[in-house]
Motif scaffolding. Sequence first.
Motif, short mmCIF file in Angstrom:
data_model
loop_
_atom_site.label_atom_id
_atom_site.label_comp_id
_atom_site.label_asym_id
_atom_site.label_seq_id
_atom_site.Cartn_x
_atom_site.Cartn_y
_atom_site.Cartn_z
N ASN A 83 -9.56 7.71 5.02
CA ASN A 83 -8.68 8.25 6.05
C ASN A 83 -9.34 8.16 7.42
O ASN A 83 -10.55 8.05 7.53
CB ASN A 83 -8.27 9.69 5.74
CG ASN A 83 -9.46 10.64 5.80
OD1 ASN A 83 -10.28 10.66 4.90
ND2 ASN A 83 -9.53 11.42 6.86
N GLY A 84 -8.49 8.22 8.45
CA GLY A 84 -8.97 8.16 9.81
C GLY A 84 -7.82 8.10 10.79
O GLY A 84 -6.71 8.54 10.49
N VAL A 85 -8.10 7.53 11.95
CA VAL A 85 -7.14 7.50 13.05
C VAL A 85 -7.02 6.08 13.58
O VAL A 85 -8.02 5.39 13.75
CB VAL A 85 -7.62 8.43 14.21
CG1 VAL A 85 -6.64 8.41 15.37
CG2 VAL A 85 -7.85 9.85 13.71
N LEU A 86 -5.78 5.67 13.84
CA LEU A 86 -5.52 4.40 14.50
C LEU A 86 -4.94 4.70 15.88
O LEU A 86 -4.00 5.48 16.00
CB LEU A 86 -4.51 3.56 13.71
CG LEU A 86 -4.89 3.20 12.27
CD1 LEU A 86 -3.75 2.43 11.61
CD2 LEU A 86 -6.18 2.41 12.23
N VAL B 285 0.83 -1.20 0.00
CA VAL B 285 0.00 0.00 0.00
C VAL B 285 0.87 1.26 0.00
O VAL B 285 2.05 1.20 0.33
CB VAL B 285 -0.93 0.04 1.23
CG1 VAL B 285 -1.93 -1.11 1.20
CG2 VAL B 285 -0.13 0.02 2.53
N THR B 286 0.25 2.37 -0.35
CA THR B 286 0.86 3.68 -0.20
C THR B 286 -0.01 4.46 0.78
O THR B 286 -1.22 4.59 0.57
CB THR B 286 0.96 4.43 -1.54
OG1 THR B 286 1.73 3.64 -2.45
CG2 THR B 286 1.62 5.80 -1.37
N VAL B 287 0.61 4.93 1.87
CA VAL B 287 -0.12 5.59 2.96
C VAL B 287 0.59 6.88 3.33
O VAL B 287 1.81 6.92 3.47
CB VAL B 287 -0.19 4.68 4.21
CG1 VAL B 287 -0.85 5.39 5.38
CG2 VAL B 287 -0.93 3.38 3.89
N VAL C 112 -0.64 7.00 18.23
CA VAL C 112 -1.78 7.51 17.47
C VAL C 112 -1.29 7.82 16.06
O VAL C 112 -0.24 8.45 15.90
CB VAL C 112 -2.37 8.78 18.11
CG1 VAL C 112 -3.59 9.26 17.35
CG2 VAL C 112 -2.69 8.55 19.58
N PHE C 113 -2.03 7.36 15.07
CA PHE C 113 -1.68 7.64 13.68
C PHE C 113 -2.87 8.22 12.94
O PHE C 113 -3.95 7.62 12.92
CB PHE C 113 -1.26 6.35 12.95
CG PHE C 113 0.02 5.76 13.44
CD1 PHE C 113 1.24 6.20 12.95
CD2 PHE C 113 0.02 4.75 14.38
CE1 PHE C 113 2.43 5.65 13.40
CE2 PHE C 113 1.20 4.17 14.83
CZ PHE C 113 2.41 4.64 14.34
N ASP C 114 -2.66 9.38 12.34
CA ASP C 114 -3.60 9.89 11.35
C ASP C 114 -3.16 9.27 10.04
O ASP C 114 -1.99 9.41 9.66
CB ASP C 114 -3.52 11.41 11.23
CG ASP C 114 -3.96 12.12 12.52
OD1 ASP C 114 -4.76 11.54 13.27
OD2 ASP C 114 -3.51 13.25 12.73
N VAL C 115 -4.04 8.54 9.39
CA VAL C 115 -3.66 7.82 8.17
C VAL C 115 -4.59 8.15 7.02
O VAL C 115 -5.78 8.42 7.21
CB VAL C 115 -3.65 6.28 8.39
CG1 VAL C 115 -2.61 5.88 9.42
CG2 VAL C 115 -5.00 5.76 8.80
#
Length: 149
Positions: free
Chosen positions: A114-117, A69-71, A140-143
């Motif tokens: 998109n969202g948050v992990l 993937v590309t993130v 926390v990741f904004d992805v």
Amino acid sequence: MKSSLYLLLSIFAFLSCSDNDSNFEPQNETDILKYIKDNNLDATKSSSGLYYVIDNEGNGARPTSSSNVTVAYKGYFLNGKVFDQSNSGGISFGLNRVITGWTEGITYFKEGGNGVLLVPSNLGYGPNGSLSIPGGAVLVFDVKLIKVN
């Protein structure tokens, strides 16, 4: 370049969980729930303990846990301190070569999503940490899933 280095190192420096990691689980859970409340997030908890927020599911292909993937992302601690960040074009990698929180979490999005992990330590870098990430840390990741390659 620095952000790519951190993620690439995480690919190769992934630490497996140990019994010591269970010592962090109750505090991680408490800290994540407080963060969710304080930031008024509508988060879902998976069976593994990963919390995620889907701001936009996307409408393209959905990756599997072994997809490349590309993130684009920003990684930070619960206190807001950023420890890693890609540029807006993102970086490409195999989901089977990153922390477990990403292997699972990115599959909740489709291309363009998109969202948050919210990654507890047992799905991140465990009790020992890695580089600038201390052992037991919640991440926390904004992805944004740009593409399933």
